[in-house]
Scaffold this active site. Sequence first.
Site, PDB file in Angstrom:
ATOM      1  N   LYS A 110      -9.462   1.429  -5.813  1.00  0.00           N
ATOM      2  CA  LYS A 110     -10.206   1.008  -4.627  1.00  0.00           C
ATOM      3  C   LYS A 110     -11.014   2.191  -4.082  1.00  0.00           C
ATOM      4  O   LYS A 110     -10.670   3.350  -4.374  1.00  0.00           O
ATOM      5  CB  LYS A 110      -9.248   0.443  -3.565  1.00  0.00           C
ATOM      6  CG  LYS A 110      -8.119   1.395  -3.151  1.00  0.00           C
ATOM      7  CD  LYS A 110      -7.102   0.682  -2.294  1.00  0.00           C
ATOM      8  CE  LYS A 110      -6.071   1.676  -1.778  1.00  0.00           C
ATOM      9  NZ  LYS A 110      -4.998   1.023  -1.007  1.00  0.00           N
ATOM     10  N   HIS A 111     -12.133   1.954  -3.396  1.00  0.00           N
ATOM     11  CA  HIS A 111     -12.712   0.693  -2.929  1.00  0.00           C
ATOM     12  C   HIS A 111     -14.115   0.614  -3.535  1.00  0.00           C
ATOM     13  O   HIS A 111     -15.006   1.345  -3.102  1.00  0.00           O
ATOM     14  CB  HIS A 111     -12.807   0.662  -1.415  1.00  0.00           C
ATOM     15  CG  HIS A 111     -11.502   0.966  -0.719  1.00  0.00           C
ATOM     16  ND1 HIS A 111     -11.047   2.243  -0.513  1.00  0.00           N
ATOM     17  CD2 HIS A 111     -10.558   0.136  -0.185  1.00  0.00           C
ATOM     18  CE1 HIS A 111      -9.880   2.201   0.132  1.00  0.00           C
ATOM     19  NE2 HIS A 111      -9.563   0.934   0.345  1.00  0.00           N
TER      20      HIS A 111
ATOM     21  N   ARG B 173       4.081   2.993   2.905  1.00  0.00           N
ATOM     22  CA  ARG B 173       4.757   2.089   3.834  1.00  0.00           C
ATOM     23  C   ARG B 173       6.266   2.286   3.875  1.00  0.00           C
ATOM     24  O   ARG B 173       6.889   2.045   4.903  1.00  0.00           O
ATOM     25  CB  ARG B 173       4.461   0.633   3.464  1.00  0.00           C
ATOM     26  CG  ARG B 173       2.983   0.291   3.339  1.00  0.00           C
ATOM     27  CD  ARG B 173       2.201   0.606   4.586  1.00  0.00           C
ATOM     28  NE  ARG B 173       0.833   0.115   4.475  1.00  0.00           N
ATOM     29  CZ  ARG B 173      -0.165   0.551   5.209  1.00  0.00           C
ATOM     30  NH1 ARG B 173       0.028   1.507   6.110  1.00  0.00           N
ATOM     31  NH2 ARG B 173      -1.385   0.057   5.059  1.00  0.00           N
TER      32      ARG B 173
ATOM     33  N   HIS C 229     -11.832  -1.200   8.815  1.00  0.00           N
ATOM     34  CA  HIS C 229     -10.818  -1.931   9.564  1.00  0.00           C
ATOM     35  C   HIS C 229     -11.355  -2.318  10.950  1.00  0.00           C
ATOM     36  O   HIS C 229     -10.924  -3.316  11.525  1.00  0.00           O
ATOM     37  CB  HIS C 229      -9.559  -1.085   9.751  1.00  0.00           C
ATOM     38  CG  HIS C 229      -8.827  -0.787   8.477  1.00  0.00           C
ATOM     39  ND1 HIS C 229      -9.155   0.273   7.679  1.00  0.00           N
ATOM     40  CD2 HIS C 229      -7.795  -1.423   7.881  1.00  0.00           C
ATOM     41  CE1 HIS C 229      -8.337   0.286   6.628  1.00  0.00           C
ATOM     42  NE2 HIS C 229      -7.516  -0.739   6.732  1.00  0.00           N
TER      43      HIS C 229
ATOM     44  N   ARG D   8      -6.974  10.828   1.367  1.00  0.00           N
ATOM     45  CA  ARG D   8      -6.523   9.808   0.413  1.00  0.00           C
ATOM     46  C   ARG D   8      -7.288   9.943  -0.910  1.00  0.00           C
ATOM     47  O   ARG D   8      -6.814   9.488  -1.946  1.00  0.00           O
ATOM     48  CB  ARG D   8      -6.736   8.410   0.988  1.00  0.00           C
ATOM     49  CG  ARG D   8      -5.917   8.105   2.226  1.00  0.00           C
ATOM     50  CD  ARG D   8      -6.416   6.846   2.934  1.00  0.00           C
ATOM     51  NE  ARG D   8      -6.243   5.649   2.119  1.00  0.00           N
ATOM     52  CZ  ARG D   8      -6.823   4.478   2.399  1.00  0.00           C
ATOM     53  NH1 ARG D   8      -7.653   4.366   3.450  1.00  0.00           N
ATOM     54  NH2 ARG D   8      -6.595   3.437   1.626  1.00  0.00           N
TER      55      ARG D   8
ATOM     56  N   ASP E 165       0.867  -1.181   0.000  1.00  0.00           N
ATOM     57  CA  ASP E 165       0.000   0.000   0.000  1.00  0.00           C
ATOM     58  C   ASP E 165       0.903   1.229   0.000  1.00  0.00           C
ATOM     59  O   ASP E 165       1.482   1.593   1.024  1.00  0.00           O
ATOM     60  CB  ASP E 165      -0.892   0.021   1.250  1.00  0.00           C
ATOM     61  CG  ASP E 165      -2.083  -0.907   1.137  1.00  0.00           C
ATOM     62  OD1 ASP E 165      -2.692  -0.961   0.054  1.00  0.00           O
ATOM     63  OD2 ASP E 165      -2.400  -1.589   2.129  1.00  0.00           O
TER      64      ASP E 165
ATOM     65  N   ASP F 279     -10.322  -6.913  -0.257  1.00  0.00           N
ATOM     66  CA  ASP F 279      -9.626  -6.186   0.802  1.00  0.00           C
ATOM     67  C   ASP F 279      -9.245  -7.224   1.861  1.00  0.00           C
ATOM     68  O   ASP F 279      -9.636  -8.392   1.797  1.00  0.00           O
ATOM     69  CB  ASP F 279     -10.522  -5.082   1.375  1.00  0.00           C
ATOM     70  CG  ASP F 279      -9.729  -3.912   1.942  1.00  0.00           C
ATOM     71  OD1 ASP F 279      -8.518  -4.084   2.212  1.00  0.00           O
ATOM     72  OD2 ASP F 279     -10.298  -2.819   2.118  1.00  0.00           O
TER      73      ASP F 279
END
Length: 328
Positions: free
Chosen positions: A167-168, A71, A180, A137, A63, A250
């Site tokens: 996404k998404h 990351r 999440h 984002r 990601d 996901d």
Amino acid sequence: MKLGPIMMDVSALTLTKTEILKLAKPSIGGVILFGRNFETIDQVKKLINSIREVNPDLLISVDHEGGRVQRFRKGFTHLPAMAKLGDYYDRDPELAKNLAFSCGFVLAYELLDIGVDFSFAPVLDVDYGQSSVIGDRAFHSNPEAISILAGSLIAGMHEAGMKCVGKHFPGHGFVAADSHLDLPIDDRSMTELLADMSPFKDLTNHGLDGVMPAHVVYPQVDDKPAGFSKKWIKDILQDQIGFGGVVFSDDLSMQGAFFVEKIQDRVRVSLESGCDMVLICNHSEMVDEVINDNWGANEKLQLMQGYKHFNCDKMMHSNHLDNIRDLL
């Protein structure tokens, strides 16, 4: 070449003996890397090489969107959140498109250069100003602007040799809950959801290589979360919109995936609903429960390979980096 449909993660900066055995299983087709797997560029290259020593065809992903979802940091360009490109778009659309192209190129070049195949990017969600997990984002609150900016970013990624994953689907930006941690419910009608879906529709057959459905329930359309829904994936995304690329679930360990109780059933339902590859992250015990089952193999997954075809010169990277210098 066919790959198994499970993408797993690894625990640290180097592979354990147990992970080496897991990566050799036919059910495993890919690895997703996280911040815990990165210390330096040299270290992560060694980690990636050790993964490819087990199976050179495994897909390696991350990601790496820019902003707060990136990351790898040290030695990488710290790309802006995509909302910054949206701000530029409101002032100068042509400049914003050029900047998005350069961001896509830099993102892809730097990952391909260390051996990563693709990033789970771009986010195509509409920013309604109420989702903390999406927030900046997202490129914009206007779906047309999202299609234009994301299309330019994808073109930059393709220029460097990397495939993309939007996404998404069909849209996570309207709900406040974080999938999440919870199972969000979006009560809007299909008519109201068309705006969220339009970037996916606009970019189908115009650069969109992969799609990741949302762990969100849209009860006026189906009683299942999109990632577990044949109606959303097969009927709407593939048949109605015409998307023929790769579909990734996901993370099946997220709270939004607990709609289906057992991990074996989550994998099965995801694949039956139209996903080509399922992600299981941060819970190695869940991988252990499904890794020895025969989930088949998928030839379509090889379309996401990037590192084998990477052949860009550093001057192009330098030029695009100069172009986005003011964003950084």
